[in-house]
Motif scaffolding. Sequence first.
Motif, PDB file in Angstrom:
ATOM      1  N   THR A  13      50.530  31.401  38.879  1.00 24.88           N
ATOM      2  CA  THR A  13      49.793  31.340  37.622  1.00 24.88           C
ATOM      3  C   THR A  13      49.023  32.638  37.405  1.00 24.88           C
ATOM      4  O   THR A  13      48.313  33.103  38.299  1.00 24.88           O
ATOM      5  CB  THR A  13      48.819  30.135  37.669  1.00 24.88           C
ATOM      6  OG1 THR A  13      49.585  28.962  37.989  1.00 24.88           O
ATOM      7  CG2 THR A  13      48.111  29.932  36.347  1.00 24.88           C
ATOM      8  N   TYR A  14      49.157  33.195  36.205  1.00 24.08           N
ATOM      9  CA  TYR A  14      48.496  34.460  35.874  1.00 24.08           C
ATOM     10  C   TYR A  14      46.978  34.350  35.990  1.00 24.08           C
ATOM     11  O   TYR A  14      46.382  33.396  35.492  1.00 24.08           O
ATOM     12  CB  TYR A  14      48.870  34.870  34.445  1.00 24.08           C
ATOM     13  CG  TYR A  14      48.103  36.063  33.923  1.00 24.08           C
ATOM     14  CD1 TYR A  14      48.252  37.318  34.508  1.00 24.08           C
ATOM     15  CD2 TYR A  14      47.228  35.941  32.848  1.00 24.08           C
ATOM     16  CE1 TYR A  14      47.548  38.419  34.039  1.00 24.08           C
ATOM     17  CE2 TYR A  14      46.523  37.035  32.366  1.00 24.08           C
ATOM     18  CZ  TYR A  14      46.682  38.270  32.972  1.00 24.08           C
ATOM     19  OH  TYR A  14      45.977  39.353  32.495  1.00 24.08           O
ATOM     20  N   VAL A  15      46.377  35.348  36.629  1.00 24.47           N
ATOM     21  CA  VAL A  15      44.917  35.383  36.759  1.00 24.47           C
ATOM     22  C   VAL A  15      44.325  36.482  35.875  1.00 24.47           C
ATOM     23  O   VAL A  15      43.577  36.209  34.938  1.00 24.47           O
ATOM     24  CB  VAL A  15      44.480  35.602  38.231  1.00 24.47           C
ATOM     25  CG1 VAL A  15      42.960  35.669  38.336  1.00 24.47           C
ATOM     26  CG2 VAL A  15      45.027  34.493  39.124  1.00 24.47           C
ATOM     27  N   ILE A  35      60.427  37.217  28.539  1.00 21.51           N
ATOM     28  CA  ILE A  35      60.439  35.810  28.950  1.00 21.51           C
ATOM     29  C   ILE A  35      61.726  35.146  28.460  1.00 21.51           C
ATOM     30  O   ILE A  35      62.328  34.326  29.157  1.00 21.51           O
ATOM     31  CB  ILE A  35      59.147  35.073  28.526  1.00 21.51           C
ATOM     32  CG1 ILE A  35      58.826  34.004  29.575  1.00 21.51           C
ATOM     33  CG2 ILE A  35      59.247  34.451  27.141  1.00 21.51           C
ATOM     34  CD1 ILE A  35      57.382  33.566  29.592  1.00 21.51           C
ATOM     35  N   ARG A  36      62.182  35.540  27.272  1.00 21.44           N
ATOM     36  CA  ARG A  36      63.453  34.989  26.774  1.00 21.44           C
ATOM     37  C   ARG A  36      64.616  35.430  27.662  1.00 21.44           C
ATOM     38  O   ARG A  36      65.499  34.641  27.969  1.00 21.44           O
ATOM     39  CB  ARG A  36      63.690  35.470  25.342  1.00 21.44           C
ATOM     40  CG  ARG A  36      62.756  34.831  24.333  1.00 21.44           C
ATOM     41  CD  ARG A  36      62.965  35.472  22.965  1.00 21.44           C
ATOM     42  NE  ARG A  36      62.208  34.798  21.929  1.00 21.44           N
ATOM     43  CZ  ARG A  36      62.158  35.213  20.672  1.00 21.44           C
ATOM     44  NH1 ARG A  36      62.819  36.303  20.300  1.00 21.44           N
ATOM     45  NH2 ARG A  36      61.461  34.548  19.772  1.00 21.44           N
ATOM     46  N   MET A  56      55.184  40.893  33.954  1.00 19.46           N
ATOM     47  CA  MET A  56      56.040  40.400  32.881  1.00 19.46           C
ATOM     48  C   MET A  56      57.419  41.059  32.795  1.00 19.46           C
ATOM     49  O   MET A  56      58.184  40.760  31.882  1.00 19.46           O
ATOM     50  CB  MET A  56      55.310  40.488  31.537  1.00 19.46           C
ATOM     51  CG  MET A  56      54.133  39.522  31.438  1.00 19.46           C
ATOM     52  SD  MET A  56      54.539  37.772  31.799  1.00 19.46           S
ATOM     53  CE  MET A  56      55.368  37.311  30.268  1.00 19.46           C
ATOM     54  N   TYR A  65      48.354  37.199  40.238  1.00 19.64           N
ATOM     55  CA  TYR A  65      48.760  35.802  40.069  1.00 19.64           C
ATOM     56  C   TYR A  65      48.249  35.004  41.262  1.00 19.64           C
ATOM     57  O   TYR A  65      48.039  35.561  42.346  1.00 19.64           O
ATOM     58  CB  TYR A  65      50.294  35.679  40.002  1.00 19.64           C
ATOM     59  CG  TYR A  65      50.862  36.014  38.646  1.00 19.64           C
ATOM     60  CD1 TYR A  65      50.884  37.331  38.182  1.00 19.64           C
ATOM     61  CD2 TYR A  65      51.360  35.023  37.804  1.00 19.64           C
ATOM     62  CE1 TYR A  65      51.384  37.642  36.929  1.00 19.64           C
ATOM     63  CE2 TYR A  65      51.871  35.331  36.548  1.00 19.64           C
ATOM     64  CZ  TYR A  65      51.878  36.636  36.117  1.00 19.64           C
ATOM     65  OH  TYR A  65      52.374  36.942  34.874  1.00 19.64           O
ATOM     66  N   CYS A  66      48.073  33.708  41.048  1.00 18.14           N
ATOM     67  CA  CYS A  66      47.604  32.818  42.112  1.00 18.14           C
ATOM     68  C   CYS A  66      48.470  31.566  42.085  1.00 18.14           C
ATOM     69  O   CYS A  66      48.828  31.085  41.006  1.00 18.14           O
ATOM     70  CB  CYS A  66      46.143  32.455  41.842  1.00 18.14           C
ATOM     71  SG  CYS A  66      45.454  31.297  43.022  1.00 18.14           S
ATOM     72  N   ARG A 115      59.065  34.340  40.012  1.00 12.73           N
ATOM     73  CA  ARG A 115      58.073  33.254  40.008  1.00 12.73           C
ATOM     74  C   ARG A 115      58.717  31.915  39.669  1.00 12.73           C
ATOM     75  O   ARG A 115      58.396  30.892  40.262  1.00 12.73           O
ATOM     76  CB  ARG A 115      56.960  33.549  38.987  1.00 12.73           C
ATOM     77  CG  ARG A 115      56.055  34.700  39.370  1.00 12.73           C
ATOM     78  CD  ARG A 115      54.806  34.741  38.507  1.00 12.73           C
ATOM     79  NE  ARG A 115      55.060  34.952  37.097  1.00 12.73           N
ATOM     80  CZ  ARG A 115      55.249  36.136  36.527  1.00 12.73           C
ATOM     81  NH1 ARG A 115      55.228  37.236  37.258  1.00 12.73           N
ATOM     82  NH2 ARG A 115      55.462  36.236  35.230  1.00 12.73           N
ATOM     83  N   LEU A 153      49.006  27.921  41.974  1.00 11.60           N
ATOM     84  CA  LEU A 153      48.180  26.785  41.577  1.00 11.60           C
ATOM     85  C   LEU A 153      49.097  25.570  41.506  1.00 11.60           C
ATOM     86  O   LEU A 153      50.029  25.551  40.690  1.00 11.60           O
ATOM     87  CB  LEU A 153      47.576  27.091  40.194  1.00 11.60           C
ATOM     88  CG  LEU A 153      46.332  26.331  39.776  1.00 11.60           C
ATOM     89  CD1 LEU A 153      45.127  26.719  40.618  1.00 11.60           C
ATOM     90  CD2 LEU A 153      46.028  26.607  38.299  1.00 11.60           C
ATOM     91  N   ARG A 177      52.198  44.036  30.999  1.00 10.63           N
ATOM     92  CA  ARG A 177      51.562  44.105  32.328  1.00 10.63           C
ATOM     93  C   ARG A 177      52.657  43.907  33.373  1.00 10.63           C
ATOM     94  O   ARG A 177      53.718  43.341  33.061  1.00 10.63           O
ATOM     95  CB  ARG A 177      50.440  43.069  32.448  1.00 10.63           C
ATOM     96  CG  ARG A 177      50.798  41.673  31.957  1.00 10.63           C
ATOM     97  CD  ARG A 177      49.594  40.737  31.977  1.00 10.63           C
ATOM     98  NE  ARG A 177      49.906  39.427  31.431  1.00 10.63           N
ATOM     99  CZ  ARG A 177      50.524  38.450  32.078  1.00 10.63           C
ATOM    100  NH1 ARG A 177      50.932  38.629  33.327  1.00 10.63           N
ATOM    101  NH2 ARG A 177      50.765  37.285  31.499  1.00 10.63           N
TER     102      ARG A 177
END
Lengths: 365, 365
Positions: free
Chosen positions: A123-125, A347-348, A202, A115-116, A210, A118, A199
């Motif tokens: 943000t996922y890279v 995510i939920r 997540m 991640y980076c 995050r 931004l 991954r």
Amino acid sequence: MNRFICLLLLTCLSSSVFSQETSTKKENVTYYGKEHFLIEGTGVAETEKESPYDRLPASYKDKVRKPVWGLSKNSAGISLRFNSNSTSIKVKWSLLNDTKMNHMAETGIKGVDLYCKLNGVWTYVNTGRPTAKENEAALISSLSPVEREYKLYLPLYDGTTKVEIGIDNSSVITKPAADKQLPIVFYGTSILQGGCASRPGMVFTSIISRKLNVDCINFGFSGNGMMDPPIAELISGIKASFYVIDCLPNMTAKQVTDSVIPLATAIRKKNPNTPIVFVENVEYTRAIFQANLKKSMDEKNQALKTEFDKLVRGGMKDLIYISATGSIGTDNEGTVDGTHLTDLGFIRYADYLIEKFKENKLAIK
Amino acid sequence: MNRFICLLLLTCLSSSVFSQETSTKKENVTYYGKEHFLIEGTGVAETEKESPYDRLPASYKDKVRKPVWGLSKNSAGISLRFNSNSTSIKVKWSLLNDTKMNHMAETGIKGVDLYCKLNGVWTYVNTGRPTAKENEAALISSLSPVEREYKLYLPLYDGTTKVEIGIDNSSVITKPAADKQLPIVFYGTSILQGGCASRPGMVFTSIISRKLNVDCINFGFSGNGMMDPPIAELISGIKASFYVIDCLPNMTAKQVTDSVIPLATAIRKKNPNTPIVFVENVEYTRAIFQANLKKSMDEKNQALKTEFDKLVRGGMKDLIYISATGSIGTDNEGTVDGTHLTDLGFIRYADYLIEKFKENKLAIK
């Protein structure tokens, strides 16, 4: 003369070990080892661990049950943070076991996830895809040469024995300052350990980390999140914004009844004012078809609520009870097997917990 | 005498083949083969195919490019529908290749996925986890013995050579009537084929199928969704509610320019009034970091829009253009590798397309 040769050999050896651990050059890329990044998602000092990417101190080897020790070698929730102005980022990582499971992508089991930051948002890279025990991946290239902050999440269901970050020879890597806020400490099961994220970034603790910009520490032990006294002792020693106990899927109602008060008491003893959050058993999606599964979930939740109420009546403050109803949505689609969450379920679940943390005014300190 | 032995052998052989294909008893379970369920998600009659779970007619073997033929053996989007009052559902399935990939769970690659209609809504039950070429799984038990309607999705990235459904000996399995509505026919890439859903029911066409209660036919060919004339010819022959062309990730801008008008013309020739939907290139999440990737996506989308506009100006009606902007959300979290969707990306993409279908008044006929 002999002494000279010995010294020479020692120097060569040290240099070789050192170069492996700190920086190795290959083509136009230089690889940097653990001195060059900040290891996050761990509440245990590196000096106390067998490997920097383990989750328990070496001294716990004989204190915890054998499977807990084995699982503590999995680097779930652990990440590396660094800054670099490189136009490309590569990674090499070595695995302890080369674990395989048929309901989780290998990228989640034993890949790495970049991640980076931004505009202030992580943000996922890209994801490093594992192929063997020793792995190498080019994660991004063609970047403009400006300094960026990165986070690399390590394997969820395998041990990480070594990681190196590869950047352009002409660029620099720097270690950011450690976060001053107190982490959120989670204790739980296979779901907390990340089963079955696609991954490493997540798993729900990393999503929460995050979204809330706070370090999260993951003590998820697949099949073994059982409110064990040694883990209670360990997490009690980690200063936290708050603790989240999410163990019910691995326990019987009887075990819940026997363990909640000792666990809360152990944490409270060393942390008089830190909130302790208890979460109900995640909703097994098959419970809508199987009355016996629903009954087992309800019994465990009832056992948790009963012990929780006893603690409250006994005068313990700053205790939070979170219902699991609706926590992974209402469409039954958030799991890969009725139990373990996919990225959709994760995510939920993360969003649900964040909402509950806010409702209960749980602050990051 | 010789003739008698031959006949006897033939009878035994037929009986054995027949029993394998239709019903085999084991313990308290009877297994039923393909005569007992409805095969959905295919626009090609079983009699025209090498295997009932293939996606192309046998006659296309020499018409399509070799990789397309190979991928057409993968049972992506194909499902079985049946009714049963059994208290338990088991399944046996055999695979063609035993495919392995490191960024997709084996459950998605080559597992099977059971749904049940509950109060009119297709509801996830459980996933059969693959262990080898020959697989067996108990999907649900302890049900009340009332008739329910089931749907079993087949492997996305492997061929299915045989499937049998196991139910209680005392229960029945019946084949439902075929859907009378015209299907939605999709043509596209690895993403359409289901890369990288955690389980077969989570490819976006199957989500759309459940949400809109319509059969969806999946012509997703990993790396090979290139608006090929033979596939254009094939889908033109399948009567559809509408066609969705989602091929851009596998094509160059030049190929898009060369192929859109011939594809639309081929479909329109046999289907004067059926809407044809063109979808832009899915948003590669790394494009926010890499200007060259963004440029390549933009060029392909521009090529699509240019050809689309030519078709409209040329008088072709019922053409729909769908932008991909925001189609998998705005948080960059919906993929496993920057390109292939996870269950999170797939549910977002399905919901986005459904919204666009509605906005464009695309009806199921």
